[in-house]
Design a protein around this motif. Sequence first.
Motif, PDB file in Angstrom:
ATOM      1  N   UNK A 235     -27.957 -39.385 -12.678  1.00 12.17           N
ATOM      2  CA  UNK A 235     -28.857 -38.353 -13.194  1.00 12.17           C
ATOM      3  C   UNK A 235     -28.596 -37.008 -12.553  1.00 12.17           C
ATOM      4  N   UNK A 236     -28.968 -35.948 -13.285  1.00 16.26           N
ATOM      5  CA  UNK A 236     -28.876 -34.575 -12.797  1.00 16.26           C
ATOM      6  C   UNK A 236     -30.271 -34.098 -12.411  1.00 16.26           C
ATOM      7  N   UNK A 237     -30.386 -33.497 -11.241  1.00 18.14           N
ATOM      8  CA  UNK A 237     -31.681 -33.056 -10.716  1.00 18.14           C
ATOM      9  C   UNK A 237     -32.002 -31.650 -11.238  1.00 18.14           C
ATOM     10  N   UNK A 238     -33.195 -31.466 -11.782  1.00 17.34           N
ATOM     11  CA  UNK A 238     -33.635 -30.150 -12.260  1.00 17.34           C
ATOM     12  C   UNK A 238     -33.821 -29.184 -11.085  1.00 17.34           C
ATOM     13  N   UNK A 239     -33.715 -27.878 -11.359  1.00 20.87           N
ATOM     14  CA  UNK A 239     -34.061 -26.900 -10.316  1.00 20.87           C
ATOM     15  C   UNK A 239     -35.527 -27.047  -9.910  1.00 20.87           C
ATOM     16  N   UNK A 240     -35.847 -26.642  -8.674  1.00 25.19           N
ATOM     17  CA  UNK A 240     -37.217 -26.760  -8.151  1.00 25.19           C
ATOM     18  C   UNK A 240     -38.057 -25.590  -8.656  1.00 25.19           C
ATOM     19  N   UNK A 241     -38.872 -25.860  -9.671  1.00 24.46           N
ATOM     20  CA  UNK A 241     -39.629 -24.786 -10.316  1.00 24.46           C
ATOM     21  C   UNK A 241     -40.706 -24.202  -9.409  1.00 24.46           C
ATOM     22  N   UNK A 270     -44.755 -29.517 -11.645  1.00 28.54           N
ATOM     23  CA  UNK A 270     -45.929 -28.643 -11.640  1.00 28.54           C
ATOM     24  C   UNK A 270     -45.560 -27.173 -11.801  1.00 28.54           C
ATOM     25  N   UNK A 271     -44.387 -26.779 -11.301  1.00 28.43           N
ATOM     26  CA  UNK A 271     -43.988 -25.384 -11.345  1.00 28.43           C
ATOM     27  C   UNK A 271     -43.896 -24.815 -12.751  1.00 28.43           C
ATOM     28  N   UNK A 272     -43.793 -25.681 -13.758  1.00 27.61           N
ATOM     29  CA  UNK A 272     -43.718 -25.192 -15.136  1.00 27.61           C
ATOM     30  C   UNK A 272     -45.004 -24.453 -15.532  1.00 27.61           C
ATOM     31  N   UNK A 313     -48.598 -24.560  -5.641  1.00 23.05           N
ATOM     32  CA  UNK A 313     -48.351 -23.165  -6.008  1.00 23.05           C
ATOM     33  C   UNK A 313     -49.355 -22.210  -5.356  1.00 23.05           C
ATOM     34  N   UNK A 314     -50.415 -22.750  -4.753  1.00 24.76           N
ATOM     35  CA  UNK A 314     -51.540 -21.933  -4.287  1.00 24.76           C
ATOM     36  C   UNK A 314     -51.173 -20.835  -3.300  1.00 24.76           C
ATOM     37  N   UNK A 315     -50.329 -21.077  -2.288  1.00 24.22           N
ATOM     38  CA  UNK A 315     -50.068 -19.988  -1.337  1.00 24.22           C
ATOM     39  C   UNK A 315     -49.478 -18.738  -1.991  1.00 24.22           C
ATOM     40  N   UNK A 316     -48.466 -18.907  -2.839  1.00 22.07           N
ATOM     41  CA  UNK A 316     -47.878 -17.738  -3.506  1.00 22.07           C
ATOM     42  C   UNK A 316     -48.898 -17.088  -4.442  1.00 22.07           C
ATOM     43  N   UNK A 317     -49.682 -17.900  -5.165  1.00 22.85           N
ATOM     44  CA  UNK A 317     -50.671 -17.343  -6.083  1.00 22.85           C
ATOM     45  C   UNK A 317     -51.775 -16.610  -5.326  1.00 22.85           C
ATOM     46  N   UNK A 318     -52.114 -17.098  -4.132  1.00 26.65           N
ATOM     47  CA  UNK A 318     -53.110 -16.400  -3.311  1.00 26.65           C
ATOM     48  C   UNK A 318     -52.590 -15.027  -2.893  1.00 26.65           C
TER      49      UNK A 318
END
Length: 423
Positions: A235-241, A270-272, A313-318
């Motif tokens: 399998x190919x691993x997706x980028x870390x969203x 979740x990054x999507x 995602x909370x730290x960046x969104x904060x």
Amino acid sequence: MGTQQGWPAPRAEGPVEGRVTVPGSKSISNRALILAAISDGPSTLSGLLAARDTSLMRSALVALGVGITEQDGLVTVTPGSLKGPASVDCGLAGTVMRFVPPVAALADGEVAFDGDEYARERPMDVILGALRTLGVRIEDHGTGRMPYSVSGAGSVRGGKVTLDASGSSQFVSALLLAGARYDEGVDLRHDGKPVPSQPHLDMSVGMLRERGVHVDDSEPNRWVVAPGPIRALDSAIEPDLSNAAPFLAAAVITGGSVTVTGWPSATTQPGDHLREIFTRFGAEVSLSGGDLTVRGTGRIQGVDLDLGEVGELSPVLAAVAALADGPSYLRGIAHLRNHETDRLAALETELNALGGDVNQTDDGLEIRPKPLHSGLFGTYHDHRMAHAAAVLGLVVAGLEIENIATTAKTMPEFPDLWSALVG
């Protein structure tokens, strides 16, 4: 956090513009490694993240008798006869400290677990108690924390178990990933407040089904994994969203335009959710041909967000919310108090130290934007706190980041990628 010098956060002289390729997803990488290690043959993984958390996972599996080789960027995992005695260093990686014990239970012999100093404070009693219910011998000296040891007998009975996974979806994923290899599989029921981070559960279930494992999740808060082989899968691993968050945030807060390449058209990461979230902040978001582009509009709106499914995602969104034109409310993230650090307390402390107005609530943060000033932003050995600080540093003069090296947990190249983007 003391008087030591930090990394001078690059300041944006104007709108940030650029293209970024982020490394592979940590969440998918470590799940793929676990599943490959207990599958019915060798698997080759491309795009696997090379960072501290994945290095710890690889070392843990090798210690248990799994063969892992790498050539030309391709990682081949060859299942072996799992056995102890072995020692596993979990570092500060939740996926290692939670996903490996259910696998170690399949080994023949004793497997000892320990990790970084703060890792010893992270609660493990939910997963240890569940394993005991399923017939596994564990010695934790009654602490429910590291260090502890799992005494494997070469097989696990499995069967029914009820647990409270409101603290972390990883407690569920850990048992799902190994459950097919248990004699009776697992019939797992959650009893408690809602399980956070549903996308990560969808990710675990989806990856199991790709490998031929039968998982019934049709009933709320119940997962039944049928016993049977786990099929080997290249399998190919997706980028870390989620790791794309600070780069995209740079466009939002500077009125610039940032494109992240290789964005999947469909994903359980979740990054999507960043696509919708940054739109709520007032940015323009477009996905075309695998390129996700976020354009700042010159305005950052305050938001009211339930981040229960996407807490990481909370730290960046904060950080973005602290620069908005009105108050923001981040909800559904009480479980962040048990992440790499108590992220809610850490964000409140560090933003307020820069002149912010942030208050903790029962399940999140209230953020009222105020002019911010220079200072040293503490990271608490938490990569996402460092990401948040870097975002703030774009527009707050003289901001320094304590221990930028902590970003090596999931993205060792972060300081270089960030400096190149900000230019």
